[in-house]
Enzyme design. Structure first.
Site, PDB file in Angstrom:
ATOM      1  N   LYS A  79       0.836  -1.200   0.000  1.00 59.50           N
ATOM      2  CA  LYS A  79       0.000   0.000   0.000  1.00 59.50           C
ATOM      3  C   LYS A  79       0.880   1.262   0.000  1.00 59.50           C
ATOM      4  O   LYS A  79       2.100   1.183   0.164  1.00 59.50           O
ATOM      5  CB  LYS A  79      -0.960  -0.042   1.182  1.00 59.50           C
ATOM      6  CG  LYS A  79      -1.921  -1.243   1.111  1.00 59.50           C
ATOM      7  CD  LYS A  79      -2.867  -1.163  -0.079  1.00 59.50           C
ATOM      8  CE  LYS A  79      -3.498  -2.463  -0.518  1.00 59.50           C
ATOM      9  NZ  LYS A  79      -4.350  -3.153   0.399  1.00 59.50           N
TER      10      LYS A  79
HETATM   11  C1  LIG Z   1      -5.523  -4.142   0.636  1.00 56.65           C
HETATM   12  C2  LIG Z   1      -6.972  -3.901   0.560  1.00 56.65           C
HETATM   13  C3  LIG Z   1      -7.841  -4.227   1.612  1.00 56.65           C
HETATM   14  C4  LIG Z   1      -7.421  -5.029   2.806  1.00 56.65           C
HETATM   15  O1  LIG Z   1      -6.340  -4.534   3.500  1.00 56.65           O
HETATM   16  P1  LIG Z   1      -5.339  -5.580   4.236  1.00 56.65           P
HETATM   17  O2  LIG Z   1      -4.433  -4.670   5.003  1.00 56.65           O
HETATM   18  O3  LIG Z   1      -4.659  -6.348   3.158  1.00 56.65           O
HETATM   19  O4  LIG Z   1      -6.172  -6.443   5.120  1.00 56.65           O
HETATM   20  C5  LIG Z   1      -9.166  -3.873   1.500  1.00 56.65           C
HETATM   21  N1  LIG Z   1      -9.637  -3.231   0.396  1.00 56.65           N
HETATM   22  C6  LIG Z   1      -8.842  -2.933  -0.641  1.00 56.65           C
HETATM   23  C7  LIG Z   1      -9.423  -2.205  -1.804  1.00 56.65           C
HETATM   24  C8  LIG Z   1      -7.480  -3.277  -0.600  1.00 56.65           C
HETATM   25  O5  LIG Z   1      -6.708  -2.988  -1.658  1.00 56.65           O
END
Ligand SMILES: *Cc1c(COP(=O)(O)O)cnc(C)c1O
Length: 377
Positions: free
Chosen positions: A188
């Protein structure tokens, strides 16, 4: 030249470290305190300050953030939550974890996001929340329907997993009066290794989220060193953010200006290189405001283009196969023509801060060749 000799081009996404994260983790390791600690609370304070909100509640992942926020919004058995099908499956799983049913909404093909009309179309009597997904980092403006939603008791829970740092107007995402959920997973915009954050709407909601993330215990070990007991005040899960992970996030946050500038620069480099390339539509994003999380194009013959690029070691991806077409979510399937068409055409190009301008040239010329051979005889 293909991608073989260029390792960064082979990866669709990648964490980007600045070098001081390791020492920060070692300091926490040596402190002997790995749970919810002062470091976690410092990370909460600094994220709240960065966003410009009074408070932020750290949790173990973006999925945990969504689950806890949806519980706080009243999602549960017998209720419905409106969600675009075009999202990572985590969004849908978080809804199912509350016992609520997902009600899939279609998207605007230009942005891959829901808009206010698509949201209102999907809201029904049993709806308790809508979850706009800030796809690729794009802010979503639901202010025009917010009074209507509030009147019907429908909460807005933003899935801002892609959108840490993005702005809506002058303000950062997370300040719109919604419950906003961030992910700090490995790839992210900002990473904790694993982690997440929720911005609560009220101090009372912040207390509830803090209880939900610590097994329902309000006076955590951290605060009860001098007590023989602890109080369990309600439902809760082991959703805290470890100080080890928070330390990574704190180090990353100090460099976030560099991260956001780099992502914007790379996105513009792609946009320039792709302009004029026939048969490719760039999924546009206003990088003045958004911190871009993905660089996506739409092409016909996507599967052939994808296979050709992978064969040339170009790390393309698909974000995402529509959820309403997944086996696990069949009970909630309904026709969503915009999402289904996007699902056949979208292609994510390698996009992470390790890339150079030369890497991007390599990707775009490989794409041009792949398009030619996919549409050729
Ligand atoms: C990464 C992601 C999540 C979940 O986050 P995690 O930290 O991986 O649990 C939820 N929604 C979207 C759109 C994502 O890209």
């Amino acid at each position: 030249m293909n991608g073989v000799s260029r390792p960064d081009v082979r990866r669709n996404a990648s964490p980007y470290l600045y070098g001081d994260e390791g020492a920060a983790v070692v300091r926490v390791l040596e402190s002997g305190q790995y749970g919810h600690t002062d470091v976690t609370e410092e990370f909460e304070r600094q994220v709240a300050h960065f966003l410009g909100v009074p408070d932020a509640v750290a949790v173990a992942s973006g999925t945990a953030a969504l689950h806890a926020a949806l519980l706080a919004a009243g999602a549960g058995p017998g209720t419905e939550v409106v969600v675009p099908s075009m999202t990572f499956c985590a969004t849908v799983q978080a809804i199912l974890a509350t016992g609520a049913a997902p009600r899939f909404a279609d998207i605007d093909p230009a942005t891959l996001c829901v808009d206010q009309d698509l949201v209102m179309e999907a809201v029904r009597e049993s709806t308790v929340a809508v979850v706009p997904v800030l796809f690729g980092g794009r802010p979503i403006d639901l202010t025009a329907i917010q009074p209507q939603l509030a009147e019907r008791g429908v909460a807005v829970v933003e899935d801002a997993a892609h959108a840490f740092g993005s702005r809506a107007g002058a303000r950062r995402v997370g300040t719109s009066g919604a419950l906003t959920c961030f992910s700090f997973g490995p790839i992210k915009n900002l990473t904790c290794g694993q982690g997440g954050m929720v911005t609560p709407r009220t101090p009372k909601e912040a207390d509830l989220l803090r209880r939900l993330r610590l097994l329902g215990v309000t006076d955590s070990a951290h605060h009860r060193a001098n007590s023989t007991s602890y109080r369990v005040e309600g439902f809760g899960l082991r959703y805290q953010l470890s100080g080890l992970n928070a330390a990574i996030g704190l180090a990353q946050l100090a460099h976030f200006t560099t991260t956001e500038n780099t992502r914007r620069l790379l996105w513009r480099t792609y946009a320039n290189a792709l302009s004029g390339l026939e048969g490719v539509t760039l999924v546009d994003v206003d990088v003045e405001h958004a911190v871009p999380h993905l660089c996506q194009v739409r092409v016909s013959h996507r599967d052939r283009v994808f296979a050709e690029l992978r064969a040339n070691d170009i790390g393309v991806g698909v974000h995402y196969p529509p959820n309403h077409l997944q086996d696990a979510f069949v009970p909630w399937r309904r026709p969503l023509p915009g999402t289904e068409q996007a699902g056949r055409e979208i292609l994510s190009l390698p996009f992470h801060p390790h890339l150079t301008a030369t890497d991007i040239e390599v990707v775009v010329s490989a794409l041009a060749r792949a398009l030619k051979s996919a549409t050729g005889p």
